[in-house]
Design an enzyme around this catalytic site. Structure first.
Site, PDB file in Angstrom:
ATOM      1  N   LYS A 140      -3.735 -17.823 -18.493  1.00  0.00           N
ATOM      2  CA  LYS A 140      -3.749 -16.375 -18.276  1.00  0.00           C
ATOM      3  C   LYS A 140      -2.410 -16.003 -17.650  1.00  0.00           C
ATOM      4  O   LYS A 140      -2.167 -16.245 -16.471  1.00  0.00           O
ATOM      5  CB  LYS A 140      -4.912 -15.976 -17.372  1.00  0.00           C
ATOM      6  N   CYS A 440     -11.460  13.286  12.924  1.00  0.00           N
ATOM      7  CA  CYS A 440     -12.109  14.562  13.224  1.00  0.00           C
ATOM      8  C   CYS A 440     -12.974  14.492  14.480  1.00  0.00           C
ATOM      9  O   CYS A 440     -13.546  15.501  14.885  1.00  0.00           O
ATOM     10  CB  CYS A 440     -12.920  15.044  12.029  1.00  0.00           C
TER      11      CYS A 440
END
Ligand code: IVH
Length: 700
Positions: A140, A440
């Site tokens: 591969k 926040c």
């Protein structure tokens, strides 16, 4: 005449005259001869490393050819080696749709993964479990996949994989790669293929030694160097100026052939042989085996053997050798069932964990991240790595200040594997999950049954920035120019608080942003406008429903006609879809149960954003339908149904109806008085079904 004599003869001809003295009639012949001879010498030089003539003589032939082509442009041949030098820059790459999608591969990480895959193939083919299936194992190559088109034997196109369906046209760049033939040696068998069009796929890559050399060269001139050979290959292929690509020593290994109508061979191993005859380089390490056990041996060998190669490989691709078997195994979502990638174990290094910071994702998911002392792993400098979640850190007792093992698996985000306890000095400190969102400041929540914490505040700016960035990303709505920086600018300036806000942006809004001029603003607006036409799957993926990745989004889009119809689906109904489990099902219904999300879909629709399934998504529907991906021909008179009924049935069960029999036909349904189509099917060895067999196949 052999190459040596032809070259001598050419030298004599060239010695006699300057290019400008050559007459038209002679020029045509001379150009043809020079193309042949220069191509042959280039091959000896580059592929065989065995030049027959001096570089100076080669250059003289090449320059003479170029001069003649300039004087007689009509005689310039499509396969002339002068075309490899690149051409002036283009402003952007055109998009090209792949006639056959470029699929990716499923992975196996160990021998059991390979065995499981093998058993599935054997049983999927209905073979006896001891039947020795022939497999071909290939290295591969860690490069960039490209598709190259030849028409009548001449290179006419080159494209990147893109998202698998649509890639970028990089023809000029591909032409510059010396191991890509501009003309096929083996003429494609006439008449077998529509317009003699043939597509070759393979991997563009860079040798490690060439990579080192290139980086040294870039460093010398003060240019930015590349991190690894793969990035270099990708970066070089995506140059708008193909002359730059031409200056990069890219190589190409071919591994597959796509032809409409017929195959060039009947197996993967045969295809490799054909590719070689056609003039391509193939990876010579490919081997065929009977059964999976010897393949496992091959994978093990290359796990250690890869360091001896002068190019990077990241695994072994194992393919069912017979193309007929491949066709009958077919594909799921975006990977073939007939192939699997055995991935080598990830490369690991150790380094110091300096700090743990919190990352807020687009779904509000909190991910602890390790800040690391920079370390090089497999050619990439890593200074951050994921720690997944709080449990991961606690269960492995990972502490700030620890020496840790960091792993990088291919393209995957680097991760901290474990601490090295023996290296502790006592100065390490324990880490605790914060109770509030670092951005926040709203309290974090842990969802029952899940390991992750979430910031559930609907107005958390960080979450929205990430969501917008994701919405605009390539796999989602693909809005060019809208990345993390702009997402942050838009949110900070209050120009976007919900996703639909971007469709209301005006030129003057954008001009208030730092770095925006008129052209940039217009380009972005155009990008936003184009995104209105995206598929339902992209939209469903883009809106950031927890656990809905690209594949799940595609599955949903196949089943539901619109976002609205999906919003009405119950959990039980969703669970009936193969590939969708209870976590995804409840996440989808939860998402749609929130008013703000339903309002978002309505608002997007009101802005003209497509919220309906496109025809092709509907066509892809129903993966569990028995005839998905199959082409069926009906011929003769069937006893229980007429031709049209049979054809409708094929379509409803996912198949394609064809009018004539070819190599692409999967089944022929034949009734009485079937004529030439039946004969052709028998000749080609295509399975022929009678009505009863056909009904059994479609209804099971
Ligand atoms: S076959 C449908 N063979 O691996 C089968 N792929 O994850 C498609 N690759 O995008 C691929 N070497 O870029 C195949 N010998 C080989 C390969 C190979 C590298 C890459 C290819 C593909 C990726 C799949």
């Amino acid at each position: 005449m052999n190459l040596v004599n032809r070259s001598r003869e050419l030298s004599r001809v060239l010695n006699r005259q300057a290019p400008s003295d050559v007459e038209s009639a002679e020029a045509q012949m001379l150009i043809a001869e020079l193309v042949d001879v220069v191509t042959a010498h280039a091959g000896r030089y580059h592929d065989q490393d065995d030049p027959l003539i001096s570089d100076a003589e080669y250059d003289r032939f090449f320059e003479f050819l170029k001069a003649l082509e300039d004087l007689f442009p009509n005689y310039r041949k499509p396969d002339s080696p002068t075309r490899r030098v690149g051409s002036p820059p283009v402003s952007a790459f055109e998009k090209v749709r792949h006639p056959d999608p470029m699929l990716s591969l499923s992975n196996a990480f160990d021998s059991d993964g390979l065995r499981t895959w093998y058993r599935r193939c054997v049983s999927g083919l209905g073979l006896d479990e001891h039947f020795p299936l022939t497999l071909t194992a290939e290295l591969k190559i860690d490069g960039v996949a490209v598709a190259i088109t030849y028409v009548d034997g001449l290179l006419t196109g080159g494209a990147t994989r893109g998202d698998g369906r649509v890639g970028e046209d990089i023809t000029e760049n591909v032409r510059t790669i010396r191991s890509v033939p501009l003309k096929l040696i083996q003429p494609v068998r006439m008449g077998l293929h529509e317009q003699n069009r043939i597509e070759i796929r393979g991997e563009v890559y860079l040798h490690n030694s060439d990579f080192d050399q290139l980086n040294r060269r870039l460093a010398q001139v003060g240019a930015k160097t590349y991190a690894n050979p793969r990035n270099t290959a990708a970066g070089s292929l995506r140059q708008l100026d193909s002359r730059i690509t031409a200056s990069r020593p890219l190589s190409f290994f071919a591994y597959s052939v796509y032809t409409p109508g017929a195959n060039v061979a009947d197996s993967q191993s045969g295809t490799l042989v054909w590719l070689k005859m056609a003039g391509f380089r193939i990876n010579e390490q490919a081997r065929s085996f009977e059964g999976i056990e010897p393949v496992i041996g091959f994978c093990e060998e290359w796990t250690t053997g890869r360091s001896t190669l002068d190019y990077e490989i990241d695994g072994v691709v194992v393919k069912v050798d017979s193309l007929e078997y491949q066709a009958s195994l077919g594909s799921i979502s975006n990977a073939p069932r007939w192939a699997i990638a055995f991935k080598f174990p990830a490369r690991e290094e150790t380094t110091r964990l300096i700090n743990i910071v919190i990352n807020v994702g687009r779904t509000g998911k909190i991910t602890p991240e390790a800040v690391l002392e920079p370390v090089e792993i497999g050619g990439v400098t890593v200074s951050q790595a994921t720690l997944h979640n709080a449990d991961y850190i606690l269960s492995r007792d990972i502490r700030i200040g620890d020496t840790v093992v960091v792993k990088r698996a291919g393209d995957v985000i680097p991760q901290v594997v474990k601490p090295i306890e023996d290296a502790r000095t006592g100065g390490e400190s324990l880490w605790e999950m914060p109770t509030t969102c670092p951005v926040c400041k709203n309290p974090l929540e842990r969802i029952e049954g899940e390991v992750d914490y979430y910031c559930v505040a609907s107005d958390c700016s960080e979450q929205f920035i990430r969501l917008l960035e994701h919405f605009a990303s390539r796999g989602a709505m693909d809005i060019e120019g809208l990345g993390s920086k702009l997402a942050m600018q838009l949110a900070r300036k209050d120009l976007a608080n919900t996703l639909d806000d971007i469709y209301a942006l005006s030129r003057s809004d954008l001009l208030t942003l730092e770095g925006f001029g008129e052209k940039k603003a217009d380009n972005l607006l155009e990008g936003i406008r184009l995104s209105r036409e995206r598929s339902l799957a992209r939209l469903l993926y883009g809106v950031g429903i927890r656990h809905v990745g690209q594949i799940t989004a595609e599955l949903l889009a196949m089943r539901y006609e619109s976002a609205r119809s999906l919003s009405e689906a119950s959990e039980e109904e969703l669970l009936r879809i193969e590939g969708i489990g209870s976590i995804i099902a409840s996440s989808v219904t939860d998402w749609f149960s929130l008013d703000q999300n339903r309002a978002l879909i309505d608002a997007l629709e009101a802005f003209g954003v497509n919220t309906h399934r496109l025809a092709e998504e509907a066509a892809a529907g129903g993966e569990d339908l028995p005839l998905i991906g199959k082409t069926v021909v009906v011929t003769g008179t069937l006893p229980g149904m007429d031709r049209k009924e049979a054809q409708d049935l094929i379509r409803r069960r996912g198949g394609k109806v064809a009018g004539s029999v070819s190599g692409k036909t999967d089944y022929v349904v034949a009734g009485e008085n079937a004529g030439s189509k039946l004969t052709r099917a028998l000749e080609l060895g295509i399975p022929v079904l009678d009505e009863a067999e056909f009904l059994k196949m479609v209804y099971g």
